[in-house]
Design a protein around this motif. Structure first.
Motif, PDB file in Angstrom:
ATOM      1  N   GLY A  71      -1.059  13.271   5.165  1.00  0.00           N
ATOM      2  CA  GLY A  71      -1.762  14.515   4.893  1.00  0.00           C
ATOM      3  C   GLY A  71      -2.510  14.521   3.573  1.00  0.00           C
ATOM      4  O   GLY A  71      -3.185  15.486   3.242  1.00  0.00           O
ATOM      5  N   PHE A  72      -2.366  13.459   2.792  1.00  0.00           N
ATOM      6  CA  PHE A  72      -3.044  13.374   1.499  1.00  0.00           C
ATOM      7  C   PHE A  72      -3.997  12.186   1.472  1.00  0.00           C
ATOM      8  O   PHE A  72      -5.193  12.357   1.305  1.00  0.00           O
ATOM      9  CB  PHE A  72      -2.010  13.257   0.377  1.00  0.00           C
ATOM     10  N   GLY A  73      -3.457  10.980   1.626  1.00  0.00           N
ATOM     11  CA  GLY A  73      -4.307   9.798   1.637  1.00  0.00           C
ATOM     12  C   GLY A  73      -3.524   8.536   1.391  1.00  0.00           C
ATOM     13  O   GLY A  73      -2.301   8.548   1.300  1.00  0.00           O
ATOM     14  N   SER A  74      -4.248   7.430   1.256  1.00  0.00           N
ATOM     15  CA  SER A  74      -3.635   6.123   1.066  1.00  0.00           C
ATOM     16  C   SER A  74      -4.206   5.438  -0.168  1.00  0.00           C
ATOM     17  O   SER A  74      -5.414   5.463  -0.396  1.00  0.00           O
ATOM     18  CB  SER A  74      -3.900   5.233   2.281  1.00  0.00           C
ATOM     19  N   PHE A  75      -3.308   4.832  -0.931  1.00  0.00           N
ATOM     20  CA  PHE A  75      -3.690   3.984  -2.042  1.00  0.00           C
ATOM     21  C   PHE A  75      -3.623   2.558  -1.513  1.00  0.00           C
ATOM     22  O   PHE A  75      -2.551   2.094  -1.112  1.00  0.00           O
ATOM     23  CB  PHE A  75      -2.733   4.163  -3.225  1.00  0.00           C
ATOM     24  N   LEU A  76      -4.762   1.887  -1.471  1.00  0.00           N
ATOM     25  CA  LEU A  76      -4.849   0.575  -0.848  1.00  0.00           C
ATOM     26  C   LEU A  76      -5.221  -0.480  -1.869  1.00  0.00           C
ATOM     27  O   LEU A  76      -6.089  -0.257  -2.725  1.00  0.00           O
ATOM     28  CB  LEU A  76      -5.913   0.595   0.257  1.00  0.00           C
ATOM     29  N   LEU A  77      -4.577  -1.628  -1.776  1.00  0.00           N
ATOM     30  CA  LEU A  77      -4.931  -2.772  -2.608  1.00  0.00           C
ATOM     31  C   LEU A  77      -5.916  -3.628  -1.840  1.00  0.00           C
ATOM     32  O   LEU A  77      -5.752  -3.857  -0.643  1.00  0.00           O
ATOM     33  CB  LEU A  77      -3.684  -3.590  -2.940  1.00  0.00           C
ATOM     34  N   ARG A  78      -6.934  -4.095  -2.526  1.00  0.00           N
ATOM     35  CA  ARG A  78      -7.952  -4.906  -1.886  1.00  0.00           C
ATOM     36  C   ARG A  78      -8.239  -6.110  -2.769  1.00  0.00           C
ATOM     37  O   ARG A  78      -8.404  -5.973  -3.986  1.00  0.00           O
ATOM     38  CB  ARG A  78      -9.209  -4.057  -1.722  1.00  0.00           C
ATOM     39  N   ASP A  79      -8.272  -7.286  -2.170  1.00  0.00           N
ATOM     40  CA  ASP A  79      -8.607  -8.498  -2.908  1.00  0.00           C
ATOM     41  C   ASP A  79     -10.106  -8.715  -2.827  1.00  0.00           C
ATOM     42  O   ASP A  79     -10.679  -8.732  -1.743  1.00  0.00           O
ATOM     43  CB  ASP A  79      -7.869  -9.704  -2.330  1.00  0.00           C
ATOM     44  N   LYS A  80     -10.718  -8.857  -3.980  1.00  0.00           N
ATOM     45  CA  LYS A  80     -12.151  -9.122  -4.034  1.00  0.00           C
ATOM     46  C   LYS A  80     -12.341 -10.569  -4.451  1.00  0.00           C
ATOM     47  O   LYS A  80     -11.701 -11.042  -5.393  1.00  0.00           O
ATOM     48  CB  LYS A  80     -12.835  -8.189  -5.031  1.00  0.00           C
ATOM     49  N   GLY A  81     -13.214 -11.264  -3.768  1.00  0.00           N
ATOM     50  CA  GLY A  81     -13.464 -12.662  -4.066  1.00  0.00           C
ATOM     51  C   GLY A  81     -14.345 -12.852  -5.281  1.00  0.00           C
ATOM     52  O   GLY A  81     -14.908 -11.903  -5.826  1.00  0.00           O
ATOM     53  N   GLU A  82     -14.446 -14.120  -5.691  1.00  0.00           N
ATOM     54  CA  GLU A  82     -15.322 -14.443  -6.809  1.00  0.00           C
ATOM     55  C   GLU A  82     -16.762 -14.214  -6.393  1.00  0.00           C
ATOM     56  O   GLU A  82     -17.134 -14.436  -5.238  1.00  0.00           O
ATOM     57  CB  GLU A  82     -15.129 -15.899  -7.226  1.00  0.00           C
ATOM     58  N   THR A 130      -7.857   1.088  -4.431  1.00  0.00           N
ATOM     59  CA  THR A 130      -8.769   2.097  -3.905  1.00  0.00           C
ATOM     60  C   THR A 130      -7.952   3.239  -3.312  1.00  0.00           C
ATOM     61  O   THR A 130      -6.779   3.074  -2.985  1.00  0.00           O
ATOM     62  CB  THR A 130      -9.706   1.522  -2.816  1.00  0.00           C
ATOM     63  N   PHE A 131      -8.585   4.385  -3.196  1.00  0.00           N
ATOM     64  CA  PHE A 131      -7.940   5.545  -2.566  1.00  0.00           C
ATOM     65  C   PHE A 131      -8.797   5.995  -1.407  1.00  0.00           C
ATOM     66  O   PHE A 131     -10.016   6.096  -1.520  1.00  0.00           O
ATOM     67  CB  PHE A 131      -7.787   6.701  -3.563  1.00  0.00           C
ATOM     68  N   ARG A 132      -8.153   6.239  -0.281  1.00  0.00           N
ATOM     69  CA  ARG A 132      -8.849   6.749   0.889  1.00  0.00           C
ATOM     70  C   ARG A 132      -8.169   8.053   1.293  1.00  0.00           C
ATOM     71  O   ARG A 132      -6.991   8.066   1.662  1.00  0.00           O
ATOM     72  CB  ARG A 132      -8.800   5.738   2.032  1.00  0.00           C
ATOM     73  N   ALA A 133      -8.892   9.145   1.203  1.00  0.00           N
ATOM     74  CA  ALA A 133      -8.340  10.460   1.537  1.00  0.00           C
ATOM     75  C   ALA A 133      -8.105  10.563   3.039  1.00  0.00           C
ATOM     76  O   ALA A 133      -8.881  10.032   3.844  1.00  0.00           O
ATOM     77  CB  ALA A 133      -9.291  11.559   1.083  1.00  0.00           C
ATOM     78  N   SER A 134      -7.033  11.258   3.415  1.00  0.00           N
ATOM     79  CA  SER A 134      -6.757  11.474   4.837  1.00  0.00           C
ATOM     80  C   SER A 134      -7.784  12.448   5.407  1.00  0.00           C
ATOM     81  O   SER A 134      -8.459  13.178   4.668  1.00  0.00           O
ATOM     82  CB  SER A 134      -5.350  12.043   5.020  1.00  0.00           C
ATOM     83  N   GLN A 135      -7.889  12.473   6.714  1.00  0.00           N
ATOM     84  CA  GLN A 135      -8.830  13.397   7.359  1.00  0.00           C
ATOM     85  C   GLN A 135      -8.471  14.848   7.042  1.00  0.00           C
ATOM     86  O   GLN A 135      -9.343  15.678   6.817  1.00  0.00           O
ATOM     87  CB  GLN A 135      -8.856  13.170   8.880  1.00  0.00           C
ATOM     88  N   MET A 136      -7.177  15.137   6.979  1.00  0.00           N
ATOM     89  CA  MET A 136      -6.733  16.492   6.647  1.00  0.00           C
ATOM     90  C   MET A 136      -7.202  16.876   5.240  1.00  0.00           C
ATOM     91  O   MET A 136      -7.688  17.988   5.016  1.00  0.00           O
ATOM     92  CB  MET A 136      -5.203  16.583   6.722  1.00  0.00           C
ATOM     93  N   MET A 137      -7.102  15.951   4.290  1.00  0.00           N
ATOM     94  CA  MET A 137      -7.562  16.221   2.919  1.00  0.00           C
ATOM     95  C   MET A 137      -9.070  16.398   2.888  1.00  0.00           C
ATOM     96  O   MET A 137      -9.579  17.290   2.214  1.00  0.00           O
ATOM     97  CB  MET A 137      -7.127  15.087   1.993  1.00  0.00           C
ATOM     98  N   ARG A 138      -9.789  15.559   3.612  1.00  0.00           N
ATOM     99  CA  ARG A 138     -11.246  15.692   3.654  1.00  0.00           C
ATOM    100  C   ARG A 138     -11.650  17.058   4.211  1.00  0.00           C
ATOM    101  O   ARG A 138     -12.564  17.698   3.689  1.00  0.00           O
ATOM    102  CB  ARG A 138     -11.852  14.598   4.525  1.00  0.00           C
ATOM    103  N   ASN A 175       0.855  -1.181   0.000  1.00  0.00           N
ATOM    104  CA  ASN A 175       0.000   0.000   0.000  1.00  0.00           C
ATOM    105  C   ASN A 175       0.893   1.234   0.000  1.00  0.00           C
ATOM    106  O   ASN A 175       2.042   1.177   0.441  1.00  0.00           O
ATOM    107  CB  ASN A 175      -0.919   0.010   1.221  1.00  0.00           C
ATOM    108  N   VAL A 176       0.376   2.357  -0.481  1.00  0.00           N
ATOM    109  CA  VAL A 176       1.132   3.610  -0.516  1.00  0.00           C
ATOM    110  C   VAL A 176       0.377   4.637   0.315  1.00  0.00           C
ATOM    111  O   VAL A 176      -0.791   4.918   0.040  1.00  0.00           O
ATOM    112  CB  VAL A 176       1.308   4.117  -1.973  1.00  0.00           C
TER     113      VAL A 176
END
Length: 99
Positions: free
Chosen positions: A52-63, A84-92, A47-48
């Motif tokens: 202060g900006f956010g996180s780029f998250l990898l998520r495994d989705k099942g069949e 997926t991207f999740r914005a930080s609270q500061m960015m929100r 994950n990245v």
């Protein structure tokens, strides 16, 4: 910046050129190197997080079973990994304050 409200790589490189004082070529190279490093980390399953900006998250989705909206036929959807991207609270807070 772009007229349509989209921030591009060229816009980022231009901002680095103006604010840091690097040449346009060096600024462009720096932006490309950062983006390349982020892509490599994500492709290795990391994950990245940018504080202060956010996180780029990898998520495994099942069949799962999906449905064709036109025909109604059920179709199996293969398992996959999504980004997926999740914005930080500061960015929100900044986005809400900008409205």
């Amino acid at each position: 910046m772009a007229d349509a409200g989209t921030l591009t790589r060229a816009d980022l490189a231009e901002a680095v050129h103006r604010q840091v004082g690097l040449s346009r070529a060096d600024a462009s190279g720096l932006v490309e190197a950062i983006l390349r490093h982020m892509c490599e980390a994500l492709s290795h399953g990391d994950n990245v997080k940018i504080s202060g900006f956010g996180s780029f998250l990898l998520r495994d989705k099942g069949e799962r079973v999906g449905r064709n909206p036109k025909t109604g036929v059920e179709v199996p959807i293969a398992p996959r990994r999504v980004l997926t991207f999740r914005a930080s609270q500061m960015m929100r807070d900044r986005i809400v304050a900008a409205d």
